[in-house]
Scaffold this active site. Structure first.
Site, PDB file in Angstrom:
ATOM      1  N   SER B 160       0.526  26.832  20.939  1.00 51.43           N
ATOM      2  CA  SER B 160       0.693  25.548  20.272  1.00 51.43           C
ATOM      3  C   SER B 160       1.978  25.541  19.421  1.00 51.43           C
ATOM      4  CB  SER B 160      -0.559  25.265  19.427  1.00 51.43           C
ATOM      5  OG  SER B 160      -0.583  23.963  18.962  1.00 51.43           O
ATOM      6  N   ARG B 230      -8.551  16.863   9.216  1.00 51.31           N
ATOM      7  CA  ARG B 230      -9.007  17.947  10.083  1.00 51.31           C
ATOM      8  C   ARG B 230      -9.938  17.407  11.166  1.00 51.31           C
ATOM      9  NH1 ARG B 230      -7.409  22.604  12.151  1.00 51.31           N
ATOM     10  NH2 ARG B 230      -9.134  24.035  12.534  1.00 51.31           N
ATOM     11  N   ASP B 327      -6.494  20.495  28.309  1.00 46.50           N
ATOM     12  CA  ASP B 327      -5.770  20.329  27.047  1.00 46.50           C
ATOM     13  C   ASP B 327      -4.971  19.026  27.132  1.00 46.50           C
ATOM     14  OD1 ASP B 327      -4.148  20.442  24.838  1.00 46.50           O
ATOM     15  OD2 ASP B 327      -3.407  22.471  25.211  1.00 46.50           O
ATOM     16  N   HIS B 360      -7.469  21.892  23.964  1.00 50.70           N
ATOM     17  CA  HIS B 360      -6.372  22.658  23.359  1.00 50.70           C
ATOM     18  C   HIS B 360      -6.865  23.963  22.743  1.00 50.70           C
ATOM     19  CE1 HIS B 360      -2.471  23.337  21.659  1.00 50.70           C
ATOM     20  NE2 HIS B 360      -2.879  23.222  20.415  1.00 50.70           N
ATOM     21  N   ASP B 361      -8.092  23.952  22.232  1.00 52.46           N
ATOM     22  CA  ASP B 361      -8.658  25.147  21.601  1.00 52.46           C
ATOM     23  C   ASP B 361      -8.769  26.332  22.551  1.00 52.46           C
ATOM     24  OD1 ASP B 361      -8.873  24.493  18.984  1.00 52.46           O
ATOM     25  OD2 ASP B 361     -11.014  23.993  19.019  1.00 52.46           O
TER      26      ASP B 361
END
Lengths: 196, 385
Positions: B160, B230, B327, B360-361
């Protein structure tokens, strides 16, 4: 035993830019990089093969050939190679078009379905050929577009593709007297060097 | 509190690690033109070999820090944020490599950041902290490198925002790394990506406890705003399928039975609120603003007429680029752009697109194929015998 890689390697210029479509586990890439000092990239879709290429320190790009080569510029490679993969793509004619656009020259090898053993298998026994060279059953095979050498010659003529060289391999020997005389019947595999 | 016996630490862990810190005597000139006194907190795993050619730098992402692997104490219940990938026998194998992981400046885990004391005022920097760019992180990482006596990194690795740092290394210090691994990254953010970051920043700055960034002077912090920031981010790091599988439409409380008007709460809502609140407990709002801005500003090819192949022209390192199918924040297309630019520039690059449901994680999660291909790449790095 000689295979198509020995032959098509001879047509690669030292220190040129090479794209290898369906590069498998990177055998040809590794040899070309070592022996010809080329800048080479492989295109591959199988995860295990990609990992093996990475281990060998050759460049491999995960990409589906059936989606074209639109990420590569016209004439951006000296040679685009495709070894034993033409028969496994969804649209062979489109892939060849793309190869000839991206590469100044193309080298293609494919199994000759007109080889007499294939004919005997199909003609006499009435079954799709299964051999050491073509080991797959009809229902579980990556090979969905078989052609004969004559088919391929016709295709090049129709599409105005210029054939620079052609070589034939049978039982591991290349260009023996018989297969040169009657390749469509006697050659197990064909290797063509093409350009537009 | 019962201490976990040392033997209970997993065999493939780097074990107990102690964070270290270094204060640089001279202020560092940043890309903004301002000078900043710098402290960097970092950890190392493995051993630097005699040839000093086995050092690997780990660059962290938006909310990361120096604690990438191992445990801080025997009673620690959670290891570092990338522990599944760093350790003996793991893809980034500490039996072979000397791994350096730091908290970037501007962070809130010990390195100089907005919550540090501004020596000129004696108060926290807060909003007066200099704006940062990815190149400032790379510059300070190079200072740490020099201090550790490392001339050339065997590899710089990041996911990232960390991948952006790894690529920036190739442009700013082309001779100081041999391999660059950019995972789930991009050469610049899309408008959609910047938009999500803007929502996050607006959530923080519109919290009444933000006090124009001087919340520490008021002994408070914009907890609600940071939590919402968040929550927005977290949703974008997951895939729709992964959320569907994890939560579906399950209810945490309430019911849709007729004749019942009890408050209905979905599991996914409760999960998100928990994620937001626990993030507010550990993160600094000004750091979040700073990090998301650096992320937005990054554009590798900006100074190269927007031609990424030119940006990579001077690099001599080999590249491994990895993306994940679901992602959508740093989509495979962005990674393909990196690979294509490198091919155009005639650089060595391999690209793998990992099938994963985790969005994405995924870059933080143990995924078999990802582990295999990263292991293969790391094994291919030559460090001598």
């Amino acid at each position: 035993m000689r295979n198509d890689l020995d032959i098509l390697q001879q047509w690669i210029k030292p220190e040129s830019r090479v794209l290898d479509l369906g590069c498998g586990s990177g055998e040809l890439l590794e040899r070309m990089t070592r022996e010809k000092k080329v800048t080479a990239y492989g295109i591959e879709i199988d995860p295990e093969n990609i990992t093996r290429c990475v281990e060998k320190r050759v460049n491999v790009i995960e990409q589906d050939l059936d989606e074209g080569l639109k990420n590569f510029d016209d004439g951006s490679f000296d040679t685009v190679v495709m070894s034993q993969t033409l028969q496994a793509v969804r649209y062979p004619h489109l892939v060849l078009d793309e190869m000839l656009r991206v590469g100044r020259e193309c080298v293609v090898s494919f199994p000759n379905f007109g080889y007499w053993r294939c004919r005997v298998y199909l003609g006499m026994r009435g079954h799709m050929p299964v051999s050491k060279f073509l080991p797959y059953t009809w229902y579980d095979t990556p090979n969905i577009h078989f052609c004969t050498i004559d088919d391929f010659e016709d295709f090049c003529r129709e599409k105005n593709i210029r054939i620079i060289n052609r070589r034939y391999v049978t039982a591991g020997r290349d260009d023996d007297v018989l297969s040169v005389r009657w390749p469509n019947m006697l050659a197990e595999m064909a290797i063509y060097r093409l350009t537009r | 509190m019962p201490l976990r016996p040392f033997a209970a630490l997993p065999q493939d862990s780097v074990g107990i690690v102690i964070p270290q810190q270094i204060d640089f005597p001279e202020p560092v000139l940043l890309s903004s033109g301002r000078a900043l006194p710098v402290r960097i907190v970092y950890e190392t795993y493995g051993t630097l070999n005699a040839a000093r050619n086995n050092a690997v730098l780990i660059c962290h992402a938006l909310s990361g820090h120096h604690h990438a692997a191992g445990y801080h104490s025997a009673s620690d219940d959670k290891p570092g944020w990338w522990d599944t990938y760093i350790g003996p026998g793991k893809p980034i194998d500490t039996n072979r490599f000397f791994v350096v992981s730091l908290n970037n400046i501007g962070g809130c885990n010990g390195s100089t950041g907005p919550a540090s004391i501004n020596p000129e005022t004696g108060k926290a920097w807060g909003p007066d902290f200099p704006k940062l760019r990815v190149r400032d992180w790379v510059k300070t990482q190079a200072m740490l490198m020099d201090a550790l006596g490392i001339g050339v990194w065997a590899a710089v690795i990041g996911g990232s925002l960390g991948g952006m740092q790894a690529m920036r290394w190739c442009v700013d210090y082309p001779d100081r790394l041999r391999h660059c691994v950019a995972i789930a990254s991009a050469m610049k953010l899309s408008a959609q990506n910047i938009a999500f970051n803007e929502i996050a920043r607006q959530a923080i700055t519109s919290d009444p406890d933000f006090h124009d960034g001087r919340y520490l002077d008021h002994n408070t912090s914009p907890r609600k705003g940071l939590a919402i920031a968040r929550m927005v981010g977290h949703v974008t790091y997951l895939s729709s399928d992964a959320m569907g599988q994890k939560f579906g439409r399950d209810l945490r409380s309430g019911t849709f039975e007729p004749g019942n008007d009890a408050k209905v709460e979905f599991q996914v809502g409760s999960y998100l609120r928990y994620q937001g609140e626990s993030f507010s407990d550990r993160f600094d709002a000004n750091t979040y603003l700073l990090m998301t801005q650096a992320l937005d500003y990054f554009d590798l090819a900006r100074e190269f007429n927007d031609n990424p192949a030119s940006a990579f022209a001077k690099t001599s390192s080999r590249f491994m680029v990895i993306s994940f199918t679901t992602d959508w924040r740093f989509s495979p297309e962005r990674s393909r752009e990196i690979a294509n630019a490198l091919i155009r520039a005639g650089k060595s690059v391999s690209y793998a697109e990992i099938d994963s449901e985790y969005g994405h994680d995924a870059f933080l999660i143990p995924i078999e194929r990802y582990q295999k291909v990263l292991s293969a790449y790391m094994r291919s790095i030559d460090i001598g015998a």
